[in-house]
Design a protein around this motif. Structure first.
Motif, PDB file in Angstrom:
ATOM      1  N   GLU A  71       0.374  10.350   7.269  1.00 50.15           N
ATOM      2  CA  GLU A  71       0.498   9.159   8.101  1.00 50.15           C
ATOM      3  C   GLU A  71       1.958   8.841   8.427  1.00 50.15           C
ATOM      4  O   GLU A  71       2.260   7.778   8.956  1.00 50.15           O
ATOM      5  CB  GLU A  71      -0.147   7.953   7.401  1.00 50.15           C
ATOM      6  N   GLY A  72       2.855   9.761   8.099  1.00 52.77           N
ATOM      7  CA  GLY A  72       4.272   9.551   8.346  1.00 52.77           C
ATOM      8  C   GLY A  72       4.635   9.744   9.806  1.00 52.77           C
ATOM      9  O   GLY A  72       3.770   9.964  10.670  1.00 52.77           O
ATOM     10  N   ASN A  90       1.369  19.811   9.851  1.00 55.08           N
ATOM     11  CA  ASN A  90       1.367  19.318   8.476  1.00 55.08           C
ATOM     12  C   ASN A  90       0.104  19.864   7.809  1.00 55.08           C
ATOM     13  O   ASN A  90      -0.993  19.721   8.358  1.00 55.08           O
ATOM     14  CB  ASN A  90       1.379  17.796   8.446  1.00 55.08           C
ATOM     15  N   ARG A 125       3.648  16.316   2.370  1.00 53.05           N
ATOM     16  CA  ARG A 125       4.290  15.385   3.300  1.00 53.05           C
ATOM     17  C   ARG A 125       3.234  14.408   3.804  1.00 53.05           C
ATOM     18  O   ARG A 125       2.149  14.819   4.216  1.00 53.05           O
ATOM     19  CB  ARG A 125       4.931  16.150   4.464  1.00 53.05           C
ATOM     20  N   ASP A 126       3.536  13.147   3.773  1.00 51.93           N
ATOM     21  CA  ASP A 126       2.603  12.079   4.110  1.00 51.93           C
ATOM     22  C   ASP A 126       1.975  12.324   5.493  1.00 51.93           C
ATOM     23  O   ASP A 126       2.684  12.383   6.505  1.00 51.93           O
ATOM     24  CB  ASP A 126       3.343  10.744   4.104  1.00 51.93           C
ATOM     25  N   ARG A 132       6.211  12.187  11.375  1.00 52.22           N
ATOM     26  CA  ARG A 132       6.163  13.524  11.953  1.00 52.22           C
ATOM     27  C   ARG A 132       4.765  13.832  12.480  1.00 52.22           C
ATOM     28  O   ARG A 132       3.766  13.399  11.931  1.00 52.22           O
ATOM     29  CB  ARG A 132       6.565  14.576  10.914  1.00 52.22           C
TER      30      ARG A 132
END
Length: 378
Positions: free
Chosen positions: A198-199, A211, A195-196, A201
């Motif tokens: 820098e996203g 993360n 999961r990115d 969340r």
């Protein structure tokens, strides 16, 4: 064919020694280890709050010294993405019964998730062995305990060290529910993050990582594979306590229950099973408690909820750090973050007209502590 060659190549790379040297000289005492770790946390941690005290206390190794020592010690090892604070309640319970209790911080943890990009299972194993040796300097008998990945690490160690008196394993992750997890040691070189980072969340909270890099999951997989290899050929003949939630979203708990029955042979060993269990699958060594408690707004128990007392200031009934992100809708997430009433469950559970946060406390905590003491007295 090209894909097959790539997977083979990556598997060979993944099996290479990627361990990273511990940044400080090997400590000669637990207090020196704690101070070294605190200095590293203060230097490298990505703090989430202006007041750093809670985050340092929760993420640093800790020791409880009993007022009336019984000469025995317990080393507790946290799970993937977690921290020593996972044992804030269990450590205090054990110390109240006479044990000297210590926690450790696994390499790659406590600072920021990016620090797990290069960590290796060898680093984790070395840290466990190092802390067992230090604890043996101060007690007559050593028990090991662990949560999830930490349970895998302590079981693997204890199976090679007959001097370990017994084990406490909370949500042990001998086998993951995700059947594709074996691919992660290869995938880590192609896709460093599932999961990115820098996203939108949150990357981490004051208490744990939210993360985790692909490599972190790959090293978890290696701990589970190592444990299954050992259990395939041997039994464990010292007392153990295993605590599992029937609806654990992470672990294949049926495999854990079958392993307990077949491989953990000591008559004093117990498994606590939170959930329903048909009569043919029960035994006197498996203690069953319901995980559906509507009066507490609990639909089911979670992977992490077995660790914390209802009064825990961070994760208890009135805790300051609710786990609102639970696989529900964005509307449900905002409902929880606003402090509105919620129900509790394992990750991903949904029910019409209810918003579920992750269950982060155990209403049976005091009873569980009594069972733990009974096992350890053997």
């Amino acid at each position: 064919m090209k894909l097959l060659r790539l997977l083979v190549l990556l598997s060979l790379v993944g099996c290479a020694d990627r361990s990273t040297a511990l940044s400080a000289p090997s400590p000669t005492s637990f207090e020196q280890y704690r101070q070294q770790t605190l200095a590293r946390l203060e230097r490298d941690r990505r703090f989430q709050n202006p007041d750093h005290g809670l985050e340092l206390d929760w993420n640093a190794p800790r020791e409880w010294v009993a007022q009336t020592p019984n000469g025995h010690g317990v080393l507790l090892v946290h799970g993937l993405g977690d921290s020593p604070g996972s044992f804030s309640d269990i450590g205090a319970q054990l110390a109240s019964r006479g044990y000297r209790v210590r926690t450790l911080l696994l390499p790659g943890h406590g600072t920021q998730p990016y620090d797990m990009l290069d960590v290796d299972i060898a680093d984790w194993r070395r840290t466990v062995a190092q802390q067992v040796a230090l604890l043996r300097q101060d007690v007559d008998q050593v028990y090991l305990g662990g949560f999830s990945t930490g349970a895998n690490l302590v079981l693997e160690y204890a199976m090679d060290d007959p001097g370990i008196a017994g084990l406490l394993m909370f949500s042990p992750a001998f086998k993951a529910r995700n059947r594709f997890i074996w691919m992660l040691p290869w995938l880590t070189y192609v896709k460093p993050w599932l999961r990115d980072p820098e996203g939108p969340r949150q990357l981490q909270s004051p208490l744990r990582y939210q993360n985790i890099p692909t490599n972190g999951f790959a090293q978890f997989y290696r701990t589970s594979a190592a444990v299954r290899d050992k259990l395939a050929d041997a039994t464990f003949d010292r007392p153990v306590l295993i605590v599992s939630a029937a609806h654990d979203s992470v672990v294949d708990v049926q495999f854990v229950r079958e392993a307990f029955t077949a491989r953990f042979s000591h008559p004093a060993s117990r498994m606590i099973w939170y959930g329903e269990l048909p009569a043919p699958q029960r035994s006197p060594r498996i203690l069953v408690r319901s995980d559906h408690l509507p009066a507490e707004r609990i639909s089911q128990f979670s992977h992490m909820g077995v660790l914390f007392a209802p009064g825990n200031p961070q994760y208890g009934r009135q805790g300051q750090q609710p786990e609102c992100w639970n696989g529900q809708t964005d509307e449900g997430l905002q409902h929880c973050l606003a402090g509105k009433p919620v129900w509790y469950s394992a990750w991903g559970y949904r029910e019409p007209d209810k918003v579920h946060a992750r269950l982060t406390f155990n209403p049976y905590f005091e009873w569980q502590a009594e069972v733990m003491e009974q096992v350890m007295r053997q």
